[in-house]
Design a protein around this motif. Structure first.
Motif, PDB file in Angstrom:
ATOM      1  N   GLY A   1       0.800  -1.221   0.000  1.00  0.00           N
ATOM      2  CA  GLY A   1       0.000   0.000   0.000  1.00  0.00           C
ATOM      3  C   GLY A   1       0.831   1.269   0.000  1.00  0.00           C
ATOM      4  O   GLY A   1       0.382   2.313  -0.483  1.00  0.00           O
ATOM      5  N   LEU A   2       2.048   1.197   0.551  1.00  0.00           N
ATOM      6  CA  LEU A   2       2.932   2.362   0.556  1.00  0.00           C
ATOM      7  C   LEU A   2       3.299   2.787  -0.857  1.00  0.00           C
ATOM      8  O   LEU A   2       3.663   3.947  -1.091  1.00  0.00           O
ATOM      9  CB  LEU A   2       4.209   2.057   1.349  1.00  0.00           C
ATOM     10  N   PHE A   3       3.219   1.864  -1.794  1.00  0.00           N
ATOM     11  CA  PHE A   3       3.558   2.161  -3.182  1.00  0.00           C
ATOM     12  C   PHE A   3       2.306   2.469  -4.011  1.00  0.00           C
ATOM     13  O   PHE A   3       2.408   3.133  -5.047  1.00  0.00           O
ATOM     14  CB  PHE A   3       4.323   0.986  -3.793  1.00  0.00           C
ATOM     15  N   HIS A   4       1.150   2.009  -3.563  1.00  0.00           N
ATOM     16  CA  HIS A   4      -0.097   2.304  -4.261  1.00  0.00           C
ATOM     17  C   HIS A   4      -0.507   3.761  -4.078  1.00  0.00           C
ATOM     18  O   HIS A   4      -0.939   4.423  -5.019  1.00  0.00           O
ATOM     19  CB  HIS A   4      -1.233   1.412  -3.742  1.00  0.00           C
ATOM     20  N   ASP A   5      -0.401   4.246  -2.852  1.00  0.00           N
ATOM     21  CA  ASP A   5      -0.882   5.578  -2.485  1.00  0.00           C
ATOM     22  C   ASP A   5       0.265   6.579  -2.636  1.00  0.00           C
ATOM     23  O   ASP A   5       1.236   6.547  -1.887  1.00  0.00           O
ATOM     24  CB  ASP A   5      -1.389   5.553  -1.040  1.00  0.00           C
ATOM     25  N   LYS A   6       0.151   7.495  -3.587  1.00  0.00           N
ATOM     26  CA  LYS A   6       1.230   8.446  -3.854  1.00  0.00           C
ATOM     27  C   LYS A   6       1.488   9.374  -2.670  1.00  0.00           C
ATOM     28  O   LYS A   6       2.623   9.833  -2.461  1.00  0.00           O
ATOM     29  CB  LYS A   6       0.926   9.250  -5.120  1.00  0.00           C
ATOM     30  N   LEU A   7       0.460   9.666  -1.887  1.00  0.00           N
ATOM     31  CA  LEU A   7       0.672  10.502  -0.707  1.00  0.00           C
ATOM     32  C   LEU A   7       1.488   9.760   0.351  1.00  0.00           C
ATOM     33  O   LEU A   7       2.433  10.315   0.929  1.00  0.00           O
ATOM     34  CB  LEU A   7      -0.674  10.934  -0.131  1.00  0.00           C
ATOM     35  N   GLU A   8       1.128   8.500   0.613  1.00  0.00           N
ATOM     36  CA  GLU A   8       1.898   7.708   1.564  1.00  0.00           C
ATOM     37  C   GLU A   8       3.315   7.487   1.061  1.00  0.00           C
ATOM     38  O   GLU A   8       4.283   7.492   1.841  1.00  0.00           O
ATOM     39  CB  GLU A   8       1.195   6.365   1.810  1.00  0.00           C
ATOM     40  N   PHE A   9       3.447   7.279  -0.246  1.00  0.00           N
ATOM     41  CA  PHE A   9       4.775   7.108  -0.833  1.00  0.00           C
ATOM     42  C   PHE A   9       5.625   8.355  -0.586  1.00  0.00           C
ATOM     43  O   PHE A   9       6.799   8.251  -0.192  1.00  0.00           O
ATOM     44  CB  PHE A   9       4.649   6.837  -2.333  1.00  0.00           C
TER      45      PHE A   9
END
Length: 305
Positions: free
Chosen positions: A64-72
């Motif tokens: 999920g860290l790579f799916h969500d650009k904000l979290e990334f």
């Protein structure tokens, strides 16, 4: 019919390749399998093989860290090389100040791929400042980033688009291994993805082009259509620095071992755009380059499948 082979024969071969050789129809077409021998075909990576690697080596709870650009952006903040903000957490005044400060910015939908939901904003062209934030939120563009100023070598090719380098890596827990590199070229649009008219060329491990550029629509580019700069002679600047940079990126979330990184060589060094845990495949196209082998051997050497 392309390659002067009977349609029925090609269809049967495609079905057999999909059923028994982990080769999806798009892989078959993109890699020109119709003109390759079986011995040549097995040198190629396919998206099915890539997906098997991702499912085995990229731990689900960290994807999920790579799916969500904000979290990334939060997790990889030290490698971004640019300012950004969460539009949901800003006021209209703060948003305007950010855009005016940087003059050109990129709005992004956090959950998207292939460049969808990406839009370029220029302060000089904005007339409705009061409605900008609500307009972005309505489009799902919750992420706003400072525009990347790229290296002069890349700007000479296509100054209107940030031209990204795709670096596919495998982190074995101690060392980072670069499996393949491709240079993507934009056409002046908000993204260099093929959905925006972009194309790519495979690079060797020294960052030199392995031949003309191409896309999935049978277009081949010896030179860039707009700038006229040679794609065949392209040399990625700062390649040694890129390898050092990518090693740092691979160690931020080591639980995701197989990643396709998108990097731009900026005017002062590499900057990270995004990482893709389902890396996908960029491969050589024989009809464009004249090279009839792919990258699978390097994957097998370092991943061990």
């Amino acid at each position: 019919m392309q390659f002067n082979k009977p349609v029925a024969l090609i269809v049967v071969d495609m079905l057999w390749s999909a059923g028994f050789r982990n080769t999806a129809f798009q892989d078959y077409v993109d890699c020109d399998f119709a003109i390759l021998t079986r011995r040549e075909r097995v040198t190629y990576m396919t998206n099915s093989l890539s997906n098997h690697i991702a499912m085995k080596y990229d731990q689900p709870e960290y994807r999920g860290l790579f799916h969500d650009k904000l979290e990334f952006n939060r997790r990889f903040a030290d490698l971004l090389g640019r300012e950004w903000l969460d539009v949901r957490e800003t006021t209209d005044a703060q948003l305007r100040a950010f855009v005016e400060k940087h003059e050109r910015v990129m709005g992004k939908v956090p959950f998207s791929d292939s460049g969808h939901g990406v839009e370029r904003y220029e302060a000089a062209l904005i007339t409705d400042w009061d409605g900008l934030r609500s307009s972005m939120l309505a489009k799902g563009q919750n992420l706003l980033e400072e525009y990347i100023t790229q290296h002069p070598t890349l700007a000479a090719l296509c100054p209107g688009t940030a031209n990204t380098t795709r670096v596919t890596t495998f982190f074995d827990g101690q060392n980072t291994h670069v499996l393949a590199m491709a240079q993507k070229f934009g056409r002046g649009q908000a993204s260099d993805q093929q959905t925006y008219g972009g194309f790519f060329s495979m690079l060797d491990m020294q960052g030199h082009s392995r031949g003309p550029g191409y896309d999935s629509h049978e277009n081949v580019y010896s030179t860039h259509p707009e700038s006229g700069v040679s794609i065949v002679d392209f040399q990625l600047p700062m390649t040694p620095e890129l390898f050092i940079f990518i090693d740092l990126a691979c160690r931020v979330v080591p639980q995701v071992q197989y990643v396709g990184w998108d990097v731009v060589i900026g005017e002062n060094g590499p900057v990270l755009v995004e990482g893709n845990w389902a890396a996908g495949v960029y491969e050589n196209k024989p009809s464009a380059t004249g090279i009839r082998t792919g990258n699978r051997a390097r994957y097998q050497q370092y991943v061990g499948f």
